[in-house]
Design a protein around this motif. Sequence first.
Motif, PDB file in Angstrom:
ATOM      1  N   PHE A 219      -7.665  69.571 -27.782  1.00 50.24           N
ATOM      2  CA  PHE A 219      -8.172  68.668 -28.819  1.00 50.24           C
ATOM      3  C   PHE A 219      -8.751  69.444 -29.990  1.00 50.24           C
ATOM      4  CE2 PHE A 219      -9.000  65.993 -24.876  1.00 50.24           C
ATOM      5  CZ  PHE A 219      -7.756  65.391 -24.977  1.00 50.24           C
ATOM      6  N   SER A 220      -8.513  68.930 -31.183  1.00 51.77           N
ATOM      7  CA  SER A 220      -8.965  69.626 -32.378  1.00 51.77           C
ATOM      8  C   SER A 220      -9.751  68.694 -33.284  1.00 51.77           C
ATOM      9  CB  SER A 220      -7.752  70.171 -33.133  1.00 51.77           C
ATOM     10  OG  SER A 220      -8.154  70.625 -34.393  1.00 51.77           O
ATOM     11  N   LEU A 221     -10.883  69.210 -33.776  1.00 51.71           N
ATOM     12  CA  LEU A 221     -11.669  68.436 -34.731  1.00 51.71           C
ATOM     13  C   LEU A 221     -11.180  68.670 -36.163  1.00 51.71           C
ATOM     14  CD1 LEU A 221     -15.150  69.050 -33.096  1.00 51.71           C
ATOM     15  CD2 LEU A 221     -14.019  66.835 -33.270  1.00 51.71           C
ATOM     16  N   GLU A 222     -10.403  69.744 -36.334  1.00 51.19           N
ATOM     17  CA  GLU A 222      -9.919  70.106 -37.672  1.00 51.19           C
ATOM     18  C   GLU A 222      -8.474  69.652 -37.834  1.00 51.19           C
ATOM     19  OE1 GLU A 222     -11.877  71.800 -39.772  1.00 51.19           O
ATOM     20  OE2 GLU A 222     -13.463  71.775 -38.249  1.00 51.19           O
ATOM     21  N   PRO A 223      -8.079  69.310 -39.064  1.00 48.76           N
ATOM     22  CA  PRO A 223      -6.660  68.991 -39.282  1.00 48.76           C
ATOM     23  C   PRO A 223      -5.778  70.219 -39.071  1.00 48.76           C
ATOM     24  CG  PRO A 223      -7.938  68.772 -41.322  1.00 48.76           C
ATOM     25  CD  PRO A 223      -8.894  69.175 -40.261  1.00 48.76           C
ATOM     26  N   LYS A 224      -4.559  69.973 -38.649  1.00 50.44           N
ATOM     27  CA  LYS A 224      -3.635  71.065 -38.355  1.00 50.44           C
ATOM     28  C   LYS A 224      -2.663  71.271 -39.508  1.00 50.44           C
ATOM     29  CE  LYS A 224      -4.952  72.250 -34.303  1.00 50.44           C
ATOM     30  NZ  LYS A 224      -4.577  72.279 -32.929  1.00 50.44           N
ATOM     31  N   GLY A 225      -2.028  72.453 -39.525  1.00 50.09           N
ATOM     32  CA  GLY A 225      -1.010  72.731 -40.520  1.00 50.09           C
ATOM     33  C   GLY A 225       0.266  71.945 -40.252  1.00 50.09           C
ATOM     34  N   ARG A 226       1.260  72.125 -41.141  1.00 43.60           N
ATOM     35  CA  ARG A 226       2.518  71.394 -40.961  1.00 43.60           C
ATOM     36  C   ARG A 226       3.247  71.856 -39.693  1.00 43.60           C
ATOM     37  NH1 ARG A 226       2.472  72.353 -46.265  1.00 43.60           N
ATOM     38  NH2 ARG A 226       4.048  73.984 -46.354  1.00 43.60           N
ATOM     39  N   HIS A 227       3.094  73.120 -39.369  1.00 45.12           N
ATOM     40  CA  HIS A 227       3.736  73.634 -38.149  1.00 45.12           C
ATOM     41  C   HIS A 227       2.695  74.275 -37.250  1.00 45.12           C
ATOM     42  CE1 HIS A 227       7.596  72.908 -39.973  1.00 45.12           C
ATOM     43  NE2 HIS A 227       7.163  73.523 -41.054  1.00 45.12           N
ATOM     44  N   GLN A 228       2.796  73.958 -35.957  1.00 46.27           N
ATOM     45  CA  GLN A 228       1.896  74.569 -34.989  1.00 46.27           C
ATOM     46  C   GLN A 228       2.571  75.814 -34.454  1.00 46.27           C
ATOM     47  OE1 GLN A 228      -0.684  72.095 -35.102  1.00 46.27           O
ATOM     48  NE2 GLN A 228      -0.737  71.885 -32.878  1.00 46.27           N
ATOM     49  N   VAL A 229       1.942  76.939 -34.646  1.00 47.51           N
ATOM     50  CA  VAL A 229       2.480  78.168 -34.086  1.00 47.51           C
ATOM     51  C   VAL A 229       1.586  78.569 -32.929  1.00 47.51           C
ATOM     52  CG1 VAL A 229       3.091  80.549 -34.550  1.00 47.51           C
ATOM     53  CG2 VAL A 229       3.275  78.841 -36.366  1.00 47.51           C
ATOM     54  N   ARG A 230       2.120  78.508 -31.725  1.00 44.68           N
ATOM     55  CA  ARG A 230       1.325  78.913 -30.571  1.00 44.68           C
ATOM     56  C   ARG A 230       1.853  80.244 -30.074  1.00 44.68           C
ATOM     57  NH1 ARG A 230       1.210  74.380 -26.374  1.00 44.68           N
ATOM     58  NH2 ARG A 230       3.387  74.113 -26.941  1.00 44.68           N
ATOM     59  N   VAL A 231       0.977  81.228 -30.049  1.00 47.79           N
ATOM     60  CA  VAL A 231       1.377  82.547 -29.594  1.00 47.79           C
ATOM     61  C   VAL A 231       0.694  82.802 -28.267  1.00 47.79           C
ATOM     62  CG1 VAL A 231       1.313  85.008 -30.095  1.00 47.79           C
ATOM     63  CG2 VAL A 231       1.684  83.381 -31.949  1.00 47.79           C
ATOM     64  N   CYS A 232       1.498  83.170 -27.266  1.00 48.32           N
ATOM     65  CA  CYS A 232       0.928  83.366 -25.938  1.00 48.32           C
ATOM     66  C   CYS A 232       0.165  84.675 -25.875  1.00 48.32           C
ATOM     67  CB  CYS A 232       2.016  83.368 -24.874  1.00 48.32           C
ATOM     68  SG  CYS A 232       1.316  83.726 -23.255  1.00 48.32           S
ATOM     69  N   THR A 233      -1.076  84.604 -25.425  1.00 51.22           N
ATOM     70  CA  THR A 233      -1.860  85.826 -25.224  1.00 51.22           C
ATOM     71  C   THR A 233      -2.176  86.008 -23.746  1.00 51.22           C
ATOM     72  OG1 THR A 233      -3.854  84.591 -25.748  1.00 51.22           O
ATOM     73  CG2 THR A 233      -2.875  85.831 -27.531  1.00 51.22           C
ATOM     74  N   GLY A 234      -1.280  85.530 -22.903  1.00 47.14           N
ATOM     75  CA  GLY A 234      -1.429  85.743 -21.456  1.00 47.14           C
ATOM     76  C   GLY A 234      -1.119  87.189 -21.090  1.00 47.14           C
ATOM     77  N   THR A 235      -1.347  87.516 -19.829  1.00 47.25           N
ATOM     78  CA  THR A 235      -1.241  88.912 -19.408  1.00 47.25           C
ATOM     79  C   THR A 235       0.149  89.504 -19.638  1.00 47.25           C
ATOM     80  OG1 THR A 235      -2.637  88.121 -17.617  1.00 47.25           O
ATOM     81  CG2 THR A 235      -2.044  90.438 -17.581  1.00 47.25           C
ATOM     82  N   ALA A 236       1.177  88.763 -19.227  1.00 45.75           N
ATOM     83  CA  ALA A 236       2.522  89.313 -19.341  1.00 45.75           C
ATOM     84  C   ALA A 236       2.859  89.568 -20.808  1.00 45.75           C
ATOM     85  CB  ALA A 236       3.541  88.365 -18.718  1.00 45.75           C
ATOM     86  N   CYS A 237       2.469  88.651 -21.670  1.00 48.96           N
ATOM     87  CA  CYS A 237       2.759  88.811 -23.094  1.00 48.96           C
ATOM     88  C   CYS A 237       1.908  89.925 -23.694  1.00 48.96           C
ATOM     89  CB  CYS A 237       2.533  87.494 -23.830  1.00 48.96           C
ATOM     90  SG  CYS A 237       3.767  86.259 -23.372  1.00 48.96           S
ATOM     91  N   TYR A 238       0.689  90.059 -23.219  1.00 46.84           N
ATOM     92  CA  TYR A 238      -0.185  91.119 -23.725  1.00 46.84           C
ATOM     93  C   TYR A 238       0.380  92.488 -23.369  1.00 46.84           C
ATOM     94  CZ  TYR A 238      -4.454  93.608 -24.922  1.00 46.84           C
ATOM     95  OH  TYR A 238      -5.353  94.464 -25.500  1.00 46.84           O
ATOM     96  N   VAL A 239       0.804  92.620 -22.108  1.00 49.78           N
ATOM     97  CA  VAL A 239       1.370  93.893 -21.665  1.00 49.78           C
ATOM     98  C   VAL A 239       2.623  94.238 -22.466  1.00 49.78           C
ATOM     99  CG1 VAL A 239       2.552  94.960 -19.694  1.00 49.78           C
ATOM    100  CG2 VAL A 239       0.389  93.810 -19.344  1.00 49.78           C
ATOM    101  N   ARG A 240       3.352  93.218 -22.894  1.00 54.26           N
ATOM    102  CA  ARG A 240       4.588  93.459 -23.640  1.00 54.26           C
ATOM    103  C   ARG A 240       4.363  93.475 -25.151  1.00 54.26           C
ATOM    104  NH1 ARG A 240       9.447  94.146 -20.293  1.00 54.26           N
ATOM    105  NH2 ARG A 240      10.633  92.754 -21.614  1.00 54.26           N
ATOM    106  N   GLY A 241       3.114  93.541 -25.571  1.00 55.44           N
ATOM    107  CA  GLY A 241       2.859  93.822 -26.982  1.00 55.44           C
ATOM    108  C   GLY A 241       2.590  92.636 -27.883  1.00 55.44           C
TER     109      GLY A 241
END
Lengths: 610, 156
Positions: B69-91
Amino acid sequence: MSARLDRAALTAMRDFERAALETFAPRVFCCSGTGCHATGSIPLIAALREESARQGGAVQVIETGCNGFCALGPVVIMQPGGVLYCKVRAQDAAEVIASAGGRPVERLLYRDPEGNAVAGMDSIPFFALQRPWILRNKGRIDPENIGHAIAHEAYQGLAKALFDMTPEGVVEEVRASGLRGRGGAGFPTGLKWKFAAASPGDVKYVLCNADEGDPGAFMDRSILESDPHAVLEGMLIAAVAIGSRHGYIYCRSEYPLAIHRLTVAIAQARELGLLGENILGSGFSFDLEIYQGAGAFVCGEETALMRSIEGRRGMPVPRPPFPAQQGLWGKPTVLNNVETLAGVGAIIRLGAACHAGVGTEGSTGTKVFALSGDVNNIGLVEVDMGTPLSVLVNDIGGGVPGKRKCKAVQLGGPSGGSIPAHLLDTPVDYEAITKAGAIMGSGGVIVMNDRTCMVDMARFFMDFIQDESCGKCTPCREGTRRQLEILTRICEGKGEPCDLRALEDLAAVITDASLCGLGQTASNPILSALRHFRDEFEAHIAEKRCPAKRCVALLKFEVDESRCRKCGLCFKACPAGAVIWAKKQTARIDREKCVQCLACFQACPFDCID
Amino acid sequence: MNALTPEQLALADAVVAEHRGTPGSLITVLRLCQDIAGHFPPELIERIARGMNLPVAKVYGVVSFYSLFSLEPKGRHQVRVCTGTACYVRGVREVLDRVERRFGVKAGGTCGSGRFSLEPVRCLGACGLAPVMVVDRDVHGGVTPDSACKILEGYE
Ligand SMILES: Cc1cc2nc3c(=O)[nH]c(=O)nc-3n(C[C@H](O)[C@H](O)[C@H](O)COP(=O)(O)O)c2cc1C
Ligand code: SF4
Ligand code: SF4
Ligand code: SF4
Ligand code: FES
Ligand code: FES
């Protein structure tokens, strides 16, 4: 259309559907899981269907869930024959369809590390060394077609539990199988059910934990996407065992495809009388709904999950009372993980001994692992308990890519720890893994190469915990913040000798004084790193050096000219034009232009940038 | 400013009316209302609270607890970047850094032009493709700092 089934009709339907699936007409099973969607399986399936119609329509195209080999997706399996194609694109559709029942398309086959094409799935070590039990239907059924699931024995365990067994008998069978919860803690499932069954009350709940908050884990998502009926059947059997009429599946909203497939599966099961009133004509009734989570790791904790279903903030509450006595809305409740539930149907159908006879004494059966990180064959694998980690990483996973070496394997996510490479013969067994300083956890296995800094990884996990702590207890909220600050300082080269002691002291307090599992295990990644990689912490603190060359503040961004082989790979990798290089000349870095992205460090095959 | 349109309000009211009687449905109501309005301006929170017969503070408490949930308005496109362990290890750290710099947007924020909201998330469950970035509903696996920027150029 279809009528509600009774037991005889379920078996007749199984035989009919199985015969339909076992005719020798060629079939193409194309993966339609989240991973393969990302690599283009949706247009591929459309193209395959179009081609099949164009080539006479004899070839049936079936959409399946994840088959486990996501990194090489979209994955296609041809039947009969079991030929596996990798990285198939829509333009390949004509050839794929034409190859059905004939010669395989050479260029789409999997290639082993020596470059030889391998056609049969069973000849690829990645598949051959697995034992699919939970994942037995992966890549073989259309998850949105209940007939396929029934052809592969879905709901037979339920029928047996309803008609041939007493609820106590069901509990006893699960207990005898040795099944332990796959959500992390490994609590014996039969025992949990026994407590809930013994609790008085006419309203009880069965919950399925599909929150899967552990980063690096995707077992539950794959199970839900490829075989949702296995999970529904597990919940139904749990309901028979404890006498429940209502259940919830708590699924994270980041999993839209899993939610969709579950929704379809529930509707189909209701229509056939496998959910709802008077199931299979037995007089037993049970129904369930999906509850979508809203993104909070702590909601995977059982008491928090129940508060969340009640529509409140997902804050853990003290136990006792245990959920088996007072859970959701104060009623006796059983909560199990997706993978735990997915194994129950087969245990009842085939008998406890089938499960108890596989694995080790204390950890029976198989375990699904999500293998990822720095490993060649990334994907979902299922092996017998007791399999050494090295088999997982080197034989099934194909080892670490490039010229790098395996440094450690992280298990158990933020509650877990890292097992160093020299201990890779540790078997996957709850007790053995704990002894080696990690935990089995939910099954995320992240392989890390020698370019991973263990201090940085400890900082990473603390950052995660800081984000996700619900803030209810001070030791968890404040203590982990202190730990994060200390680790950040060490990574920035500002560590002091007393810091390691401080980390350990904080860990002791946080572990003891936190209310829920999140705080109680939050320090595990630090403690395990200190245990196995203390020298790396000391190098950061005493020598202001990051041995893995990962902590930016400790790097010099200089090329060691004596070692540089003038290959220019750093030059090609640099996005900022900061590397100065010409043919046959050593490289240099212009510190003014450098944005410290480390691309050159990763690109240099000779490790000569410091 | 970000006032809701009458249609949005009517849709939100319908959601509230449908779930009012179901115990524990607040989170479901919030999720559906966010789908309608994009975020939670105060007037929407008050309306939901009134409709569900709950204290406004309770609704705020739930909205602020969950990362969806967000109290702030969002941009036209939502960019979600995974910062989980596997993604972190891979840069993924480098990917996130570059996207932030290239599009002038901070993790957790929205760019000035309202083109992108950049949201780091903890594991999207597609770790086999790490590092993973999701733009609106499209999953992109195996992204590098370069390819991530190139992909984003494609969204106006
Ligand atoms: C902070 C925290 C997060 C958890 N997240 C999950 C999760 O995402 N999925 C899960 O199945 N169990 C999770 N658990 C464990 C559950 O609380 C619970 O033990 C489990 O779902 C019970 O099922 P099982 O006995 O079948 O393993 C979590 C526990 C804690 C403390
Ligand atoms: S230990 Fe942490 S996450 Fe658990 S209840 Fe306490 S503050 Fe919340
Ligand atoms: S760290 Fe990045 S910007 Fe700096 S020289 Fe290396 S590649 Fe170029
Ligand atoms: S990649 Fe390494 S060896 Fe090659 S030019 Fe750059 S610094 Fe020298
Ligand atoms: S999603 Fe296709 S193999 Fe995993
Ligand atoms: S860690 Fe990034 S998708 Fe799982």
